[in-house]
Design an enzyme around this catalytic site. Structure first.
Site, mmCIF file in Angstrom:
data_model
loop_
_atom_site.group_PDB
_atom_site.id
_atom_site.type_symbol
_atom_site.label_atom_id
_atom_site.label_comp_id
_atom_site.label_asym_id
_atom_site.label_seq_id
_atom_site.Cartn_x
_atom_site.Cartn_y
_atom_site.Cartn_z
ATOM 1 N N GLU A 50 -16.579 5.672 -2.999
ATOM 2 C CA GLU A 50 -16.602 4.570 -4.016
ATOM 3 C C GLU A 50 -15.896 4.888 -5.162
ATOM 4 O O GLU A 50 -15.115 4.083 -5.631
ATOM 5 C CB GLU A 50 -17.851 3.673 -4.339
ATOM 6 C CG GLU A 50 -18.555 3.226 -2.910
ATOM 7 C CD GLU A 50 -17.518 2.228 -2.140
ATOM 8 O OE1 GLU A 50 -16.450 1.616 -3.089
ATOM 9 O OE2 GLU A 50 -17.809 1.836 -1.091
ATOM 10 N N TYR A 133 -19.291 -2.614 -9.838
ATOM 11 C CA TYR A 133 -18.745 -2.602 -8.724
ATOM 12 C C TYR A 133 -19.403 -1.528 -7.718
ATOM 13 O O TYR A 133 -20.095 -1.548 -6.839
ATOM 14 C CB TYR A 133 -17.436 -2.509 -8.431
ATOM 15 C CG TYR A 133 -16.898 -2.408 -7.293
ATOM 16 C CD1 TYR A 133 -16.911 -2.952 -6.168
ATOM 17 C CD2 TYR A 133 -16.672 -0.746 -6.792
ATOM 18 C CE1 TYR A 133 -16.676 -2.519 -4.822
ATOM 19 C CE2 TYR A 133 -16.337 -0.340 -5.533
ATOM 20 C CZ TYR A 133 -16.341 -1.370 -4.521
ATOM 21 O OH TYR A 133 -16.007 -0.604 -3.069
ATOM 22 N N ASP A 151 -14.845 -6.729 -6.021
ATOM 23 C CA ASP A 151 -13.792 -5.812 -6.264
ATOM 24 C C ASP A 151 -12.416 -6.809 -6.298
ATOM 25 O O ASP A 151 -12.779 -7.952 -6.125
ATOM 26 C CB ASP A 151 -13.544 -4.636 -5.246
ATOM 27 C CG ASP A 151 -13.320 -5.029 -4.049
ATOM 28 O OD1 ASP A 151 -13.420 -6.344 -3.666
ATOM 29 O OD2 ASP A 151 -12.653 -4.312 -3.122
#
Length: 358
Positions: A50, A133, A151
DNA sequence: AAACCGTGGTC
DNA sequence: TGACCAAGGTT
């Protein structure tokens, strides 16, 4: 249907059904079939992926993810790594503050959490380099928390599903609230990945494949508007042109003169060629060592997030005893241009060309 | 809150 | 070919 109020809300079940059939394979992902059998992803790998995926495409991340997880299999391994090794391994991926924060975060997990990742959004977001996020992504994908990921994909999907006309970034909070209303408590991690996959493969920025979309009958923009034009965005500032000088010094034994850039700012913590400031005005010469400099015919061109750069490259060969005023010599066998940020590698690549002027 | 911070692919 | 775009975070 008369108007948008007649359009039914999309459901997570519909999207998860689509995801079960169309989920893309990725090195850090546990496929939905396995996930439903109780297989959980490794939080370290979810977090690593991520962070790498922030503002970065899946295609660009794949090799870096494999390289990092092979070299540093656990968060404690990464925490024990040398800063320079991690920065060198990250070279070319961009946004280098991510690499600095990756190390800070790994060390925080190792030192303050016993090497175990915190398992909630509230705890994750306290860590360096983990914002709204990434905290939601790790909490949902690795720990089944019903957190909402927002996102660029989710912003685009929500702006179309709800036909939001307000431009980004003003509409960010509105899109976040809309996304939260759709987030399920069942399979929130698969759902998060499903919305992002939908945005990446169907609800694309240009030419969205609305005919293939599992939510096509719930999309207000498709039924009443122009989905391809959403989300609207406020105009961006133009990029100014800057210029500078880079000095590539070779010692007679083959060593190169490099310097580690300051921790903060552009290319912070990365290795690079000593040089002038980069400005919109003519650069002042700033040779790092006394030498007879030759100017390369071609300039290194590079575009950063907020400016274009044209770099004049000067080269020189110096004797063993000559001492630099800045930087340190790196032995030829320790020098690898792939450890340089791209603009510095571009400058280096010009030196292998034959033509140069005095 | 707006600016800063990379890179490669795409049209 | 230049502008847009990508699984954003920090200051």
């Amino acid at each position: 249907m008369r108007d948008e109020s007649d359009v039914s809300l999309p459901t997570a079940e519909t999207l998860l059904d689509w995801y079960d059939r169309h989920a893309r394979t990725m090195p850090w992902r546990v496929p939905p079939a396995q996930r439903k059998n109780g297989v959980m992803p490794d939080p370290y790998r979810v977090w690593m992926s991520e962070v790498m995926l922030q503002q970065t495409t899946v295609a660009a991340v794949r090799d870096y993810f494999n390289k990092f997880t092979a070299r540093w299999p656990r968060v404690t391994d990464l925490a024990a790594a040398e800063d320079a090794d991690v920065m060198a391994a990250w070279a070319g991926l961009g946004y280098y503050a991510r690499a600095r924060n990756l190390l800070k975060c790994a060390r925080a997990v190792a030192n303050d959490h016993g090497g175990i990742f915190p398992q909630t959004y509230a705890e994750l977001i306290k860590l360096p380099g983990i914002g709204p996020y990434t905290a939601a992504a790790v909490a949902s994908i690795a720990f089944d928390e019903a957190a909402t990921v927002v996102d660029g994909n989710v912003e685009r999907v929500m702006s179309r599903i709800f036909n939001v006309q307000n431009p980004l970034p003003d509409s960010k909070s509105e899109l976040t609230e809309l996304a939260a209303t759709l987030t399920p408590t069942d399979r929130p991690g698969d759902y998060a990945q499903a919305v992002m996959d939908l945005g990446a493969t169907i609800c694309t920025p240009r030419n969205p494949a609305c005919g293939l979309c599992p939510w096509r009958d719930n999309c207000r923009a498709r039924l009443f508007g122009t989905p391809a034009e959403l989300p609207h965005k406020k105009p961006k500032k133009a990029k100014p042109k800057r210029r500078g000088i880079a000095y590539i010094t070779r010692r007679v034994d083959g060593a190169y003169l490099l310097e580690t850039r300051p921790e903060s700012g552009l290319l912070g913590g990365m290795l690079g060629w000593p040089g002038s400031e980069w400005a919109e005005t003519d650069p002042l010469p700033a040779p790092p060592i006394r030498a007879e400099w030759k100017t390369l015919n071609e300039e290194a061109k590079h575009t950063f997030t907020h400016f274009h750069l044209s770099l004049t490259v000067l080269t020189a060969l110096v004797p063993m005893e000559r001492q630099p005023e800045r930087g340190e010599f790196v032995a030829e066998e320790d020098f690898d241009p792939s450890n340089l940020p791209t603009v510095m590698r571009k400058a280096f690549d010009l030196t292998s060309g034959k033509s140069r002027k005095s």
